[in-house]
Design a protein around this motif. Structure first.
Motif, PDB file in Angstrom:
ATOM      1  N   GLU A 160       0.768  -0.938   0.044  1.00 47.71           N
ATOM      2  CA  GLU A 160       0.170   0.182  -0.016  1.00 47.71           C
ATOM      3  C   GLU A 160       0.820   1.291   0.080  1.00 47.71           C
ATOM      4  OE1 GLU A 160      -2.558  -0.157   3.268  1.00 47.71           O
ATOM      5  OE2 GLU A 160      -3.686  -2.054   2.617  1.00 47.71           O
ATOM      6  N   GLU A 163       0.587   3.468  -2.774  1.00 44.62           N
ATOM      7  CA  GLU A 163      -0.466   4.465  -3.087  1.00 44.62           C
ATOM      8  C   GLU A 163      -0.635   5.420  -2.122  1.00 44.62           C
ATOM      9  OE1 GLU A 163      -2.254   3.504  -5.860  1.00 44.62           O
ATOM     10  OE2 GLU A 163      -0.911   1.781  -5.896  1.00 44.62           O
ATOM     11  N   ARG A 202       6.758   3.763 -12.189  1.00 40.49           N
ATOM     12  CA  ARG A 202       6.101   4.569 -11.269  1.00 40.49           C
ATOM     13  C   ARG A 202       6.945   5.682 -11.292  1.00 40.49           C
ATOM     14  NH1 ARG A 202       2.054   3.732  -7.690  1.00 40.49           N
ATOM     15  NH2 ARG A 202       0.912   1.518  -8.069  1.00 40.49           N
TER      16      ARG A 202
END
Length: 284
Positions: A160, A163, A202
């Motif tokens: 996570e 994010e 990313r």
């Protein structure tokens, strides 16, 4: 887990009372059962309200399985616990990781930046579910299936971090041999390489490959992580054979910072590295 600061070590994190079947996990389970019984709900009825099978509810109540944070939030609301269960969430969450990794996991979850050098396996933050499961299944002594599933859930939950906003800066240097190890089989490795490519695109992530044919190598002492904590402090994490340490001493931190910097210069650039991973996929 040990903290090492200028040569002084303070054992932390070694808390057997946090393991499934004892300590905070058992205390949470007893509290959960008391609240459920007070609400007049059978396990099956309660399970339907929170989306879990009666068998899972029994495992939570008996301390045989560590409940995930989402379940704790739901249970507190459904049972009208008024925050009693939520108050235990942080301690229960610590118990989902093996003792040697708990403090590092806590720091990682709120880190502003991470630098990870991987020499043995794909870093946990980059692992696919199939790859991670294969890694846990290979561990010796053998882990129980329930422990494997618990640790798998915890490892995937760590991802996570990708994010989070603001996004932390994440740097990974991975040995070429790691990218060639068919852990879990060729199909699992292929899926893992695809995951590396996906994450490497990313903007806040840089993945570099350390070629096996390099004559110079700055980190032959093994893998390590550098963590820029939310407090602004830089901390180093080292681990071998389930024996881990968090280093806060200035001398050690500077030593590992220097090693990581040299490694980055010796490894392929991020763009070269992604092209290398694509080449490996083509060879498969």
């Amino acid at each position: 887990m040990e903290y090492e600061d200028q040569g002084e070590r303070e054992p932390v994190g070694q808390r057997p009372e946090d393991e499934p079947g004892s300590g905070v996990v058992m205390a949470f389970g007893r509290q959960l059962k008391l609240l459920r019984v007070r609400a007049g709900l059978e396990r099956a009825e309660f399970g339907k309200l929170v989306g879990y099978a009666a068998q899972s509810i029994a495992s939570f109540e008996q301390g045989r399985r560590i409940p995930p944070p989402r379940f704790i939030d739901q249970a507190d609301e459904v049972l009208g616990a008024g925050g009693v269960l939520i108050a235990l969430k942080e301690e229960v969450a610590r118990a989902q990781y093996p003792a040697f990794f708990r403090d590092a996991a806590r720091l990682e979850a709120t880190a502003q930046a991470l630098c990870v050098y991987a020499a043995l396996a794909i870093p946990g933050l980059l692992q696919t579910e199939d790859y991670a499961r294969a890694v846990f299944r290979m561990q010796r002594p053998l882990l129980d299936d329930a422990v494997i599933e618990q640790r798998l859930e915890s490892r995937l939950a760590r991802q996570e971090i990708f994010e989070r906003r603001p996004a932390p800066l994440l740097s990974f240097i991975i040995e070429e041999v790691v990218l060639r190890k068919p852990i879990g089989g060729r199909a699992v490795l292929r899926g893992q390489l695809q995951q590396v490519l996906l994450v490497g695109q990313r903007r806040n992530v840089e993945i570099q490959v350390m070629p096996t044919d390099r004559e110079d190598h700055a980190a032959l002492d093994g893998p390590f992580n550098l963590i820029d904590a939310a407090t602004g402090q830089r901390i180093a994490y080292t681990e071998v054979q389930n024996d881990s340490r968090l280093h806060t001493g200035t001398t050690k931190i500077r030593e590992l910072e220097s090693r990581y910097g040299i490694l980055r210069s010796q490894a392929l650039t991020p763009s070269e590295s992604l092209a290398f991973v694509e080449k490996l996929l083509g060879e498969g």
